[in-house]
Design an enzyme around this catalytic site. Structure first.
Site, mmCIF file in Angstrom:
data_model
loop_
_atom_site.group_PDB
_atom_site.id
_atom_site.type_symbol
_atom_site.label_atom_id
_atom_site.label_comp_id
_atom_site.label_asym_id
_atom_site.label_seq_id
_atom_site.Cartn_x
_atom_site.Cartn_y
_atom_site.Cartn_z
ATOM 1 N N ASP A 184 29.882 19.737 51.735
ATOM 2 C CA ASP A 184 30.128 19.186 53.070
ATOM 3 C C ASP A 184 29.712 20.178 54.153
ATOM 4 O O ASP A 184 29.133 19.800 55.164
ATOM 5 C CB ASP A 184 31.608 18.817 53.229
ATOM 6 C CG ASP A 184 31.926 18.386 54.651
ATOM 7 O OD1 ASP A 184 31.377 17.355 55.081
ATOM 8 O OD2 ASP A 184 32.682 19.090 55.347
ATOM 9 N N SER A 211 33.053 12.912 54.633
ATOM 10 C CA SER A 211 33.231 14.327 54.955
ATOM 11 C C SER A 211 34.719 14.670 55.110
ATOM 12 O O SER A 211 35.227 15.623 54.517
ATOM 13 C CB SER A 211 32.454 14.643 56.248
ATOM 14 O OG SER A 211 32.876 15.844 56.823
ATOM 15 N N ARG A 232 23.362 17.782 59.316
ATOM 16 C CA ARG A 232 23.561 16.594 60.159
ATOM 17 C C ARG A 232 23.544 16.969 61.626
ATOM 18 O O ARG A 232 23.013 16.236 62.464
ATOM 19 C CB ARG A 232 24.887 15.918 59.797
ATOM 20 C CG ARG A 232 24.844 15.167 58.473
ATOM 21 C CD ARG A 232 26.249 14.834 57.991
ATOM 22 N NE ARG A 232 26.987 14.041 58.963
ATOM 23 C CZ ARG A 232 28.315 14.003 59.041
ATOM 24 N NH1 ARG A 232 29.065 14.698 58.205
ATOM 25 N NH2 ARG A 232 28.897 13.265 59.954
ATOM 26 N N HIS A 253 45.785 13.941 58.516
ATOM 27 C CA HIS A 253 44.579 14.431 59.182
ATOM 28 C C HIS A 253 44.395 13.737 60.514
ATOM 29 O O HIS A 253 44.553 12.538 60.631
ATOM 30 C CB HIS A 253 43.340 14.179 58.310
ATOM 31 C CG HIS A 253 42.083 14.646 58.967
ATOM 32 N ND1 HIS A 253 41.671 15.958 58.946
ATOM 33 C CD2 HIS A 253 41.170 13.984 59.722
ATOM 34 C CE1 HIS A 253 40.552 16.079 59.630
ATOM 35 N NE2 HIS A 253 40.222 14.892 60.119
ATOM 36 N N LYS A 293 37.403 16.781 52.109
ATOM 37 C CA LYS A 293 38.183 17.999 52.359
ATOM 38 C C LYS A 293 39.662 17.811 52.039
ATOM 39 O O LYS A 293 40.316 18.707 51.506
ATOM 40 C CB LYS A 293 37.992 18.439 53.817
ATOM 41 C CG LYS A 293 36.634 19.130 54.022
ATOM 42 C CD LYS A 293 36.349 19.431 55.467
ATOM 43 C CE LYS A 293 35.806 18.220 56.159
ATOM 44 N NZ LYS A 293 35.036 18.456 57.365
HETATM 45 N N1 URA Z 1 34.837 15.861 61.158
HETATM 46 C C1 URA Z 1 34.506 16.108 59.876
HETATM 47 O O1 URA Z 1 35.245 16.773 59.160
HETATM 48 N N2 URA Z 1 33.369 15.611 59.389
HETATM 49 C C2 URA Z 1 32.516 14.883 60.125
HETATM 50 O O2 URA Z 1 31.508 14.462 59.633
HETATM 51 C C3 URA Z 1 32.858 14.649 61.472
HETATM 52 C C4 URA Z 1 34.029 15.138 61.956
#
Ligand code: URA
Ligand code: CA
Length: 433
Positions: free
Chosen positions: A161, A183, A168, A82, A187
């Site tokens: 999320d 977050s 947020r 990632h 994923k």
């Molecule tokens: N990227 C994400 O996937 N989540 C966040 O909270 C910020 C950036």
């Protein structure tokens, strides 16, 4: 349990239990906890923070809030990578075939990104015929056969999320490290990763503008990985200037092919070798960085990484001939050379603004509904530290409209040229495992 008590506890900087965090995530996802309580909870977390254990609970609660892909039928350790995002970051397209050619199974779930250029999926769709609408069964079979497949992101991946991120965004709680870390990790875990290699960018064009923040985020994610039993490693890399030379979807595919041939930009190649090494180690296919680099270099030199890339494209309906003949990729109607107004040295190339310049051409999207032009973008011909003469080309603008004045003026404003030379920025700031 009452949400007001959970909020109060976090407000007072106390540590939450697994049950309390699960109660919040489940309740907010199913609508039984309203936005105003979730907002208060997020703000309390913003100020009080969360320890590694709490972040682990939050990550797993979000990961299990929707679909979770089952990759257990794939042999070997599934390593996902990632990147926290940057400008012109083509690493996934290169790393996937590179590590797969070394035996690490790559079962990648990919989405369409917002931003300066598209996500990995958009880039792959610059290849005629390529598609990611495959069944989970075919996906698993292809990874077992070829070691590499890409599937489109399930619409119901980590709904908690999705909902929390949107909240947020409007409650000034995006830039909280525990919230960002959980977050991202949620994923990756929902997408089936056994091990995770993170590329955390720092600098102008990155989410984390300072090295300290990037390091803190990386540390949080590595700690979450440890909490939840997913081997996680992180690399902090530079995003003070765009990575490689190409910014734009088809242009980046071309750059990826060059790199797989061993003819790519130096920085992009090096970053792929560093991240690829971590992936081989995490996947149990190399014992040390030295051993990993040797293996990665070999599959570039003997052509097997590129060959695997071609097979992968073909398996998913894409025209594999682009590997031998990249001119088959979409090309823009106009190619305009941007000339340097002065003689000197490149001292700054503000990645963010250069990304915006590419977006103005149509290379990226600002909202999910925006249409993307896969052919357009910018190819830089210089990097920070290079010398330049007046009238020399500093960038080539690939455009489908004749008028590129806005892009040109943005580039001229944000590519700084001075009489004094500067050192090339460091590419890798830190490696953490
Ligand atoms: N990227 C994400 O996937 N989540 C966040 O909270 C910020 C950036
Ligand atoms: Ca690039």
């Amino acid at each position: 349990m009452r949400m007001v008590d959970v909020i109060q506890k976090k407000r007072d900087d106390e540590t939450l239990t697994k049950e309390e965090i699960q109660f919040f995530v489940n309740g907010y996802t199913d609508g039984s906890i309203p936005d105003y309580q979730a907002s208060a909870f997020l703000m309390a977390t913003y100020f009080s923070g969360m320890d590694a254990e709490e972040q682990g609970y939050l990550t797993m609660a979000m990961a299990s809030s929707g679909d979770q892909i089952d990759l257990s039928a794939i042999e070997g350790i599934k390593v996902d990578k990632h990147s926290t995002g940057g400008v012109g970051d083509t690493t996934t397209l290169i790393l996937a075939p590179l590590v797969a050619a070394c035996g690490v199974p790559v079962a990648k779930m990919s989405g369409r990104g917002l931003g300066h250029t598209g996500g990995t999926l958009d880039k792959l769709e610059a290849i005629e015929g390529f598609h990611v609408e495959i069944t989970e069964e075919d996906f698993v079979r292809q990874v077992n056969d070829l070691k590499l497949a890409v599937i489109g992101q399930s619409g119901n991946l980590t709904p908690a999320d999705k909902k929390l991120y949107a909240l947020r965004d409007v409650t000034a709680t995006v830039d909280s490290i525990p919230l960002i870390a959980s977050s991202i990790m949620s994923k990756k875990i929902a997408a089936g990763a056994d091990a995770i290699v993170l590329d955390v960018k720092t600098g102008d064009g990155a989410f984390m503008k300072t090295t300290e923040d990037a390091e803190a985020l990386a540390q949080s994610m590595v700690a979450i990985g440890k909490e939840v039993g997913r081997n996680t490693m992180a690399v902090i890399s530079d995003m003070s200037q765009p990575l490689g030379y190409a910014i734009g979807n088809a242009l980046e595919v071309r750059e990826a092919i060059d790199t797989l041939k061993g003819e790519g930009p130096e920085d992009l190649t090096e970053l792929c070798l560093v991240l690829g090494s971590k992936m081989l180690i995490a996947g149990g296919k190399a014992k040390s960085s030295h051993d990993a680099r040797k293996k990665l270099t070999k599959v570039i030199q003997d052509g097997s990484a590129l060959e695997l890339f071609a097979k992968f494209l073909e398996a998913q309906g894409g025209n594999a001939a682009i590997v031998e003949n990249p001119d088959l990729l979409p090309t823009a109607a106009y190619q305009i050379e941007l000339k340097s107004p002065t003689t000197g040295f490149i001292t700054k190339m503000e990645a963010d603004e250069i990304g915006v310049a590419a977006m103005l051409l149509g290379a990226g999207r600002a909202t999910k509904e925006d249409h993307i032009d896969l052919a357009v973008g910018i190819v830089l011909t210089k990097k920070i530290g290079d010398s330049v003469k007046a009238g020399e080309t500093i960038a080539i603008i690939h455009s489908n409209t004749e008028d590129t004045l806005k892009t040109e003026s943005l580039l001229l404003k944000h590519i700084h040229i001075s009489q004094h030379s500067v050192k090339r920025p460091k590419l890798i700031y830190k490696v953490m495992d």
